[in-house]
Design a protein around this motif. Structure first.
Motif, mmCIF file in Angstrom:
data_model
loop_
_atom_site.group_PDB
_atom_site.id
_atom_site.type_symbol
_atom_site.label_atom_id
_atom_site.label_comp_id
_atom_site.label_asym_id
_atom_site.label_seq_id
_atom_site.Cartn_x
_atom_site.Cartn_y
_atom_site.Cartn_z
ATOM 1 N N GLU A 95 -18.959 -14.600 1.812
ATOM 2 C CA GLU A 95 -17.862 -14.081 1.003
ATOM 3 C C GLU A 95 -17.115 -15.188 0.263
ATOM 4 O O GLU A 95 -16.661 -15.007 -0.870
ATOM 5 C CB GLU A 95 -16.888 -13.301 1.898
ATOM 6 N N ALA A 96 -17.024 -16.366 0.887
ATOM 7 C CA ALA A 96 -16.279 -17.475 0.271
ATOM 8 C C ALA A 96 -16.974 -18.015 -0.969
ATOM 9 O O ALA A 96 -16.360 -18.726 -1.771
ATOM 10 C CB ALA A 96 -16.085 -18.594 1.293
ATOM 11 N N ASN A 97 -18.259 -17.694 -1.138
ATOM 12 C CA ASN A 97 -19.026 -18.238 -2.256
ATOM 13 C C ASN A 97 -19.144 -17.270 -3.424
ATOM 14 O O ASN A 97 -19.965 -17.478 -4.331
ATOM 15 C CB ASN A 97 -20.427 -18.641 -1.789
ATOM 16 N N ILE A 98 -18.355 -16.212 -3.402
ATOM 17 C CA ILE A 98 -18.395 -15.224 -4.482
ATOM 18 C C ILE A 98 -16.987 -15.021 -5.046
ATOM 19 O O ILE A 98 -16.022 -14.893 -4.283
ATOM 20 C CB ILE A 98 -18.942 -13.872 -3.992
ATOM 21 N N GLU A 99 -16.899 -14.973 -6.369
ATOM 22 C CA GLU A 99 -15.648 -14.617 -7.027
ATOM 23 C C GLU A 99 -15.915 -13.423 -7.940
ATOM 24 O O GLU A 99 -16.994 -13.329 -8.550
ATOM 25 C CB GLU A 99 -15.111 -15.792 -7.847
ATOM 26 N N PHE A 100 -14.950 -12.515 -8.038
ATOM 27 C CA PHE A 100 -15.139 -11.332 -8.877
ATOM 28 C C PHE A 100 -13.783 -10.812 -9.338
ATOM 29 O O PHE A 100 -12.734 -11.182 -8.801
ATOM 30 C CB PHE A 100 -15.877 -10.240 -8.098
ATOM 31 N N THR A 101 -13.819 -9.978 -10.336
ATOM 32 C CA THR A 101 -12.614 -9.296 -10.804
ATOM 33 C C THR A 101 -12.882 -7.803 -10.786
ATOM 34 O O THR A 101 -14.044 -7.360 -10.895
ATOM 35 C CB THR A 101 -12.245 -9.727 -12.235
ATOM 36 N N GLU A 102 -11.827 -7.029 -10.643
ATOM 37 C CA GLU A 102 -11.960 -5.572 -10.675
ATOM 38 C C GLU A 102 -11.809 -5.105 -12.118
ATOM 39 O O GLU A 102 -10.979 -5.610 -12.874
ATOM 40 C CB GLU A 102 -10.879 -4.916 -9.813
ATOM 41 N N SER A 103 -12.640 -4.142 -12.499
ATOM 42 C CA SER A 103 -12.558 -3.567 -13.842
ATOM 43 C C SER A 103 -12.836 -2.081 -13.753
ATOM 44 O O SER A 103 -13.135 -1.552 -12.674
ATOM 45 C CB SER A 103 -13.581 -4.231 -14.773
ATOM 46 N N GLN A 104 -12.749 -1.390 -14.878
ATOM 47 C CA GLN A 104 -13.020 0.048 -14.877
ATOM 48 C C GLN A 104 -14.467 0.342 -14.530
ATOM 49 O O GLN A 104 -14.821 1.471 -14.182
ATOM 50 C CB GLN A 104 -12.692 0.629 -16.260
ATOM 51 N N TYR A 105 -15.335 -0.679 -14.610
ATOM 52 C CA TYR A 105 -16.740 -0.515 -14.269
ATOM 53 C C TYR A 105 -17.046 -0.962 -12.841
ATOM 54 O O TYR A 105 -18.201 -0.974 -12.417
ATOM 55 C CB TYR A 105 -17.609 -1.313 -15.239
ATOM 56 N N GLY A 106 -16.025 -1.347 -12.094
ATOM 57 C CA GLY A 106 -16.223 -1.828 -10.740
ATOM 58 C C GLY A 106 -16.050 -3.332 -10.671
ATOM 59 O O GLY A 106 -15.395 -3.948 -11.522
ATOM 60 N N LYS A 107 -16.652 -3.940 -9.678
ATOM 61 C CA LYS A 107 -16.520 -5.380 -9.481
ATOM 62 C C LYS A 107 -17.373 -6.142 -10.480
ATOM 63 O O LYS A 107 -18.570 -5.901 -10.598
ATOM 64 C CB LYS A 107 -16.932 -5.756 -8.049
ATOM 65 N N ILE A 142 -18.802 -9.751 -11.249
ATOM 66 C CA ILE A 142 -19.017 -11.040 -10.598
ATOM 67 C C ILE A 142 -18.736 -12.161 -11.590
ATOM 68 O O ILE A 142 -19.330 -12.223 -12.670
ATOM 69 C CB ILE A 142 -20.456 -11.131 -10.062
ATOM 70 N N THR A 143 -17.831 -13.057 -11.225
ATOM 71 C CA THR A 143 -17.455 -14.158 -12.113
ATOM 72 C C THR A 143 -17.963 -15.517 -11.631
ATOM 73 O O THR A 143 -17.999 -16.472 -12.408
ATOM 74 C CB THR A 143 -15.929 -14.229 -12.260
ATOM 75 N N SER A 144 -18.375 -15.577 -10.341
ATOM 76 C CA SER A 144 -18.867 -16.865 -9.833
ATOM 77 C C SER A 144 -19.673 -16.643 -8.571
ATOM 78 O O SER A 144 -19.309 -15.826 -7.718
ATOM 79 C CB SER A 144 -17.707 -17.805 -9.528
ATOM 80 N N ILE A 145 -20.793 -17.364 -8.460
ATOM 81 C CA ILE A 145 -21.601 -17.380 -7.238
ATOM 82 C C ILE A 145 -21.879 -18.833 -6.906
ATOM 83 O O ILE A 145 -22.414 -19.583 -7.728
ATOM 84 C CB ILE A 145 -22.926 -16.609 -7.405
ATOM 85 N N GLN A 146 -21.466 -19.242 -5.719
ATOM 86 C CA GLN A 146 -21.642 -20.614 -5.244
ATOM 87 C C GLN A 146 -21.139 -21.634 -6.274
ATOM 88 O O GLN A 146 -21.778 -22.653 -6.538
ATOM 89 C CB GLN A 146 -23.102 -20.870 -4.877
ATOM 90 N N GLY A 147 -20.002 -21.332 -6.872
ATOM 91 C CA GLY A 147 -19.366 -22.266 -7.791
ATOM 92 C C GLY A 147 -19.870 -22.223 -9.211
ATOM 93 O O GLY A 147 -19.326 -22.915 -10.094
ATOM 94 N N VAL A 148 -20.932 -21.435 -9.471
ATOM 95 C CA VAL A 148 -21.458 -21.322 -10.833
ATOM 96 C C VAL A 148 -20.724 -20.163 -11.506
ATOM 97 O O VAL A 148 -20.938 -19.001 -11.179
ATOM 98 C CB VAL A 148 -22.981 -21.070 -10.831
ATOM 99 N N LEU A 197 -33.341 -7.760 -4.647
ATOM 100 C CA LEU A 197 -32.237 -7.925 -5.585
ATOM 101 C C LEU A 197 -32.232 -9.341 -6.155
ATOM 102 O O LEU A 197 -32.480 -10.305 -5.434
ATOM 103 C CB LEU A 197 -30.896 -7.660 -4.889
ATOM 104 N N SER A 198 -31.939 -9.442 -7.448
ATOM 105 C CA SER A 198 -31.874 -10.755 -8.091
ATOM 106 C C SER A 198 -30.591 -10.844 -8.924
ATOM 107 O O SER A 198 -30.283 -9.921 -9.694
ATOM 108 C CB SER A 198 -33.083 -10.980 -9.008
ATOM 109 N N PHE A 199 -29.876 -11.944 -8.753
ATOM 110 C CA PHE A 199 -28.695 -12.241 -9.563
ATOM 111 C C PHE A 199 -29.033 -13.498 -10.364
ATOM 112 O O PHE A 199 -29.291 -14.559 -9.785
ATOM 113 C CB PHE A 199 -27.475 -12.453 -8.681
ATOM 114 N N VAL A 200 -29.059 -13.355 -11.689
ATOM 115 C CA VAL A 200 -29.554 -14.434 -12.550
ATOM 116 C C VAL A 200 -28.465 -14.850 -13.546
ATOM 117 O O VAL A 200 -27.865 -14.001 -14.221
ATOM 118 C CB VAL A 200 -30.824 -13.995 -13.307
ATOM 119 N N TYR A 201 -28.223 -16.130 -13.626
ATOM 120 C CA TYR A 201 -27.218 -16.696 -14.536
ATOM 121 C C TYR A 201 -27.852 -16.795 -15.916
ATOM 122 O O TYR A 201 -28.772 -17.587 -16.144
ATOM 123 C CB TYR A 201 -26.807 -18.066 -14.015
#
Length: 580
Positions: free
Chosen positions: A68-80, A82-88, A120-124
């Motif tokens: 959890e500490a390695n993820i940053e996100f904001t709430e929006s009308q579309y849900g969460k 993701i603004t950062s994963i592991q500092g990226v 699942l894949s999360f790609v920058y």
């Protein structure tokens, strides 16, 4: 004969997986849910399996994978978002793209609920640069009504057309089942494949030659699923094709040469379970590499397969290669069959379960989940009024399934009740051939295998049309290289050849009076004591009587005597092994 039966073309497209049949098939089964995170130039998290993730959201799975500490996100009308994963961080033109099984997700990570085996894949990615491939999906329902207009969807890695359909529409919009033909699409958005209607699969405007779960997407592909009736298509093409190519008359003297050239083709290509069986029954040696491949696979899966038909076909292939599937690499595949969920894959699992149990007359305990009696009765109970059987349980029978069921029931035709069902089904198949409904080599092959097991001549009057018999019709598809093609032409393919090869070997056994294609007795050294379910003499061929349940007392007495004899045989066999 160029009368294209679209429905059977669809089935054969799936069988080209021969996933359903070959050792190399379904290598990706039993996947764990996993998460991959790819930064701009490096993999931050590589296929990290997420325990007990099924049923949770993709976002939750990501949290489990990276913390959890390695993820940053904001709430929006579309849900969460993701603004950062592991500092990226997602900044400028870069964002975190989310893929399910290689296909661009249509919902946010916190809205997508994981299914069994999801990757699942999360790609920058930079949204201004087309770094990913795209495919276009169209789904047309009844009367070409679009359920999904052409939608461009990004993808990475090697997803299949079925992955594309599933991710874009959603799991809840699809109804599928698993058979030995692969994954069958039974319904899309509530529109079921029933009667003569099915879901046809097209790639770039052409009907695909493989199933949707086998076709790997390519950049720019136009993928289309259409709700069609094979009957109307057949009628249209029959009208257009006024000239038919006559089948080659059958020459019994050429049968041996036909088998030999087929052997050469098979040995030059991949040898799977069905080829191994035919090689064995043709008196040939099964390549050692086949058995080594099966050993590796069985050990990798620890003797447990998601599809019961996989267990059944491996058991048959192992027998053909000269080993015992009750003690193969420390696993008992036969026990896994009679105590397995044989109906999970419809009638296919029941058919090949019965064939596997009967192949070497394996012992089946009286308290087994599936005794021979239960398997036979299940098949009889599912026969349709037209005399045949259907792969999907519908009231309209199909030829291939009917033939497979008859092959399994052949060993029980000495039973009066079973014989009645068999005779009706043979009449059904005869009518289909005379009406021109058997129009490809694979279907013809399945019928030849069934007739040969039943002791019915595929060169006889019941299956003679236009001065050509069914076996002659089948041989018309064999090419100079020894292989078979599906529906005419001179290009052989592995799938059609596997079935054609089995069929001509089965017919050769029939001509010689040498038994059934699936009769694969164990050698004396490997034989397992057998407990019969009734003390009745075997019928002509490989007759296997059903238990007589009318009088329990005599059944118990008979069963006790057989157990005693089996115990003595086991004792003698064990003594022999210890002294050898």
């Amino acid at each position: 004969m160029k009368k294209l039966n679209t429905f059977l073309s669809f089935l054969v497209a799936f069988t080209l997986l021969f996933g359903s049949f070959h050792t190399t098939a379904f290598a990706q089964e039993n996947k764990e849910e996993s998460v991959t995170v790819i930064g701009s130039k490096e993999t931050l998290v590589d296929l990290n399996a997420v325990a007990d993730a099924e049923g949770s959201s993709a976002f939750d799975a990501l949290v489990k994978a990276v913390g959890e500490a390695n993820i940053e996100f904001t709430e929006s009308q579309y849900g969460k978002m993701i603004t950062s994963i592991q500092g990226v961080k997602a900044e400028g033109t870069f964002f975190w793209a989310f893929y399910v099984n290689g296909v661009g997700a249509q919902v946010g990570a916190d809205s997508y609920i994981l299914q069994d085996g999801d990757q699942l894949s999360f790609v920058y990615q930079d949204w201004t640069v087309a770094t990913n491939n795209k495919a276009f999906l169209t789904v047309n329902g009844k009367e070409a009504t679009p359920l999904k207009e052409a939608t461009d969807v990004g993808f990475i890695n090697n997803p299949t057309a079925l992955d594309l359909l599933t991710v874009v529409l959603g799991h809840d919009k699809l109804e599928t089942s698993v058979s030995e033909y692969g994954i069958m699409i039974n319904g899309i958005s509530g529109i079921a494949a029933e009667g003569t209607y099915y879901w046809a699969f097209y790639v770039n405007g052409e009907m695909a030659s493989v199933g949707a779960d086998s076709y790997k997407l390519k950049a720019g592909d136009q993928i289309t699923f259409k709700y069609e009736s094979w009957e109307s298509a057949t009628e249209k093409e029959t009208t257009e094709d006024t000239v038919e190519t006559p089948a080659t008359p059958f020459d019994k003297n050429a049968l041996g040469a036909s088998v030999e050239t087929a052997v050469a083709y098979v040995l030059a290509n991949q040898v799977g379970e069905w080829e191994a069986i035919a090689l064995k029954q043709a008196g040939k040696t099964v390549p050692a590499s086949y058995l080594e491949n099966v050993k590796t696979l069985v050990n990798e899966k620890q003797g447990k397969f998601a599809r019961i038909t996989d267990t059944e076909r491996y058991a048959l292939g192992i027998l053909a290669a000269g080993e015992n599937p009750t003690a193969f690499e420390g696993y008992n595949l036969i026990e896994a069959i009679y105590n397995g969920n044989v109906t999970k894959q419809g009638l296919n699992g029941v058919v090949y379960g019965l064939l596997a149990l009967d192949s070497a007359n394996f012992e089946v305990p009286a308290n087994a989940t599936w005794t021979r009696e239960k398997l036979v009765n299940h098949l009889l109970e599912n026969q349709n009024e037209d005399g045949g059987w259907s792969w999907d349980g519908s009231a309209k029978s199909d030829i291939d399934t009917t033939a497979m069921v008859l092959t399994a029931l052949a060993g029980y035709q000495d039973q009066a009740e079973v014989k009645v069902h068999i005779d009706i089904a043979v009449e059904f198949l005869s009518a289909q051939y005379l009406a021109g409904k058997i129009d490809n080599s694979s279907t013809a092959a399945q019928v030849v295998i069934a007739l040969s097991a039943l002791g019915v001549d595929a060169n006889g009057e019941l299956f003679a049309k236009d001065r050509s018999s069914l076996i002659g019709f089948l041989l018309s598809f064999q090419n100079a290289d020894g292989g078979f093609d599906w529906q005419g032409g001179d290009e052989s393919d592995v799938f059609s050849t596997a079935q054609g090869f089995q069929a001509i070997v089965a017919y050769q056994l029939f001509v010689k009076g040498a038994g059934s294609l699936y009769s694969l007795p164990l050698s004396a050294a490997d034989a397992t004591p057998v407990v019969e379910e009734k003390d009745a003499p075997a019928a002509q061929g490989d007759g296997k009587p059903l238990p007589n349940t009318a009088t329990d007392m005599y059944n118990y007495l008979t069963f006790g005597i057989i157990l005693l004899l089996a115990g003595i045989a086991l004792y003698v066999n064990e003594r022999r092994r210890r002294t050898s």
